[in-house]
Scaffold this motif. Sequence first.
Motif, short mmCIF file in Angstrom:
data_model
loop_
_atom_site.label_atom_id
_atom_site.label_comp_id
_atom_site.label_asym_id
_atom_site.label_seq_id
_atom_site.Cartn_x
_atom_site.Cartn_y
_atom_site.Cartn_z
N GLU A 169 0.83 -1.21 0.00
CA GLU A 169 0.00 0.00 0.00
C GLU A 169 0.86 1.26 0.00
OE1 GLU A 169 -2.52 -0.57 3.38
OE2 GLU A 169 -4.10 -1.51 2.18
N LYS A 170 2.09 1.12 0.46
CA LYS A 170 3.02 2.24 0.46
C LYS A 170 3.81 2.33 -0.84
CE LYS A 170 7.02 4.00 3.07
NZ LYS A 170 7.91 3.73 4.23
N VAL A 171 4.21 1.18 -1.37
CA VAL A 171 5.07 1.16 -2.57
C VAL A 171 4.24 1.19 -3.85
CG1 VAL A 171 6.88 -0.11 -3.79
CG2 VAL A 171 6.81 -0.12 -1.28
N PHE A 172 3.22 0.32 -3.92
CA PHE A 172 2.35 0.25 -5.09
C PHE A 172 0.88 0.34 -4.65
CE2 PHE A 172 6.02 -2.53 -6.25
CZ PHE A 172 6.58 -1.69 -7.22
N PRO A 173 0.43 1.48 -4.19
CA PRO A 173 -0.94 1.58 -3.66
C PRO A 173 -2.00 1.20 -4.69
CG PRO A 173 0.03 3.76 -4.00
CD PRO A 173 1.13 2.78 -4.14
N LEU A 175 -1.90 -1.19 -6.69
CA LEU A 175 -1.93 -2.64 -6.87
C LEU A 175 -2.26 -3.39 -5.58
CD1 LEU A 175 1.31 -3.07 -9.04
CD2 LEU A 175 -1.06 -2.90 -9.84
N SER A 176 -2.64 -2.66 -4.56
CA SER A 176 -2.83 -3.29 -3.25
C SER A 176 -3.97 -4.31 -3.23
CB SER A 176 -3.08 -2.22 -2.17
OG SER A 176 -4.24 -1.47 -2.49
N SER A 180 -1.60 -11.34 -5.69
CA SER A 180 -0.13 -11.31 -5.66
C SER A 180 0.46 -11.98 -6.90
CB SER A 180 0.38 -12.00 -4.40
OG SER A 180 -0.04 -13.36 -4.38
N SER A 181 -0.26 -12.96 -7.43
CA SER A 181 0.24 -13.69 -8.60
C SER A 181 0.17 -12.85 -9.89
CB SER A 181 -0.56 -14.98 -8.80
OG SER A 181 -1.94 -14.68 -8.92
N MET A 182 -0.50 -11.71 -9.83
CA MET A 182 -0.61 -10.86 -11.02
C MET A 182 0.48 -9.81 -11.08
SD MET A 182 -3.11 -12.30 -12.49
CE MET A 182 -3.55 -11.19 -13.82
N ASP A 187 8.88 -6.58 -9.28
CA ASP A 187 8.14 -5.70 -8.38
C ASP A 187 7.97 -6.34 -7.00
OD1 ASP A 187 7.82 -3.73 -10.33
OD2 ASP A 187 5.96 -4.62 -11.08
N LEU A 188 7.77 -7.62 -6.98
CA LEU A 188 7.56 -8.32 -5.71
C LEU A 188 8.79 -8.23 -4.80
CD1 LEU A 188 5.72 -11.53 -7.00
CD2 LEU A 188 4.72 -9.73 -5.58
#
Length: 479
Positions: A169-173, A175-176, A180-182, A187-188
């Motif tokens: 939520e801080k790094v990629f809000p 995509l929150s 996770s598999s997408m 990025d992970l």
Amino acid sequence: MNIHWLHKACLSIILVATVIAMTSIEQMWEEEWDMLLISFQATAPFLHIGALAAVTMLAWIIAGQFARSEKAMFQIFIIIAYLAVVIALYLVPLTISSPCIMEKKDLGPRPGIIGHQGAPMLAPENTLMSFQRALEHHPFGLEADVTISYDGVPFLMHDKTLRRTTNIEKVFPELSNEYSSMMNWTDLERLNAGEWYLKTDPFWTASSLSASDSTEAGNQSICKLTDLLQLAKENNSLVLLKIHPLPSDHPHYKSYINITVRTILESGISQHHVMWLSDQERYLVRQMAPGIQQVSGSKRDLKHLRAQGITVLHLRYTDIQIEEIREYTAGNITINAYTVNEPWLFSVLWCSGVQSVTSEASHILNKVPFPIWLMTPDEYYIVWIASDLISFTVIVGIFILQKWRLGNIRTYNPEQIMLSAAVRRGSRDVRIMKEKLIFSEINNIDTNIEELSLCSEGRYDGFANDAVTPTTNDKTHMS
């Protein structure tokens, strides 16, 4: 009901709130109610002794009421009700069945302990640090949840999204809320998978970490499957893998099983050290890696399990009975129970014959070298019969003593009551004696009042006659 409308409204609100609360508890504890049976198996012999002691001590009050009462029907009611409870408690052990009441020679080997997501009480779950901490306590194996990134890299993650266990939520809000598999692995690997552990402290253990461990925990990254397999290979440990299915629009939706199995084979870990917990394409897995142990998460008949090549059942501890454990064991099927964190539960499952357990507290269960308690049937019968005999003897003695103490009080006259009160000042009988004395004095006062009333009526009549009808001498004197 003859009560104010406001009270009726309050009672209605309380009733509705109670129903809602009980319904919510039922839904929240739907899976936990079954745990009551197992807890009774672990504690029933001791609960029986405790209940017996409580009812035996209650005999002092019951016997006191029995001795004070002057009504035969009330005495009969008291003694019958109390004896019914006591006799029922004496016979309760006939219904108690605990796996830890057994011959010591029949106790099986100590169950193996599989670290559920590593050691999540000591480090963030599904991280390399978590698995390292688990291995420090020499577990039987490690358990992990596996999913595949958008670009085909197997990694470890329990939830569908990354919100709970990373700082997405801080790094990629934006995509929150994505699966996770997408996300791509590039990025992970930028996400922090340990800060949440220190902030939320899910097991109330983060505060006990040393400064260095706390710093290490706060800097964990998402762990790849290859890192876990390498760690397990170096420590000769088993790995239980739960493979999560992918969304239908994932590019590796149809090949994620192949990718996972190839990753296992390329790691160089012994196939027999890998336990496969997934029903998807099990036949393909057996073709690609016949040495991998096949694990099922649901109970099936032995014929079906053998046909699927399944050798291990991974079941919740409430979903398996002792008879079923013995049946599967006789058919060469191993039982792994999850998730077991308490030593008493571990002990009961050990007595039941479970071969391994999945635990979030491997560091605690590792310190349990023997079931917390174990009694042979003969030892249990001795404890049962001795407890009943001691209780019965004490109860009879209490009734005799109370009858002797309180039964004689009813024959005391007021002088004896006052004398006993003076001699035994401060005893419980003083209050009873005073009550009887007061009642006796009240009766005497009532009698005196009646006599005084009669005498007063006689004197009043005489006085009235004297005043109204003068005697002959009075008339002469007046004249």
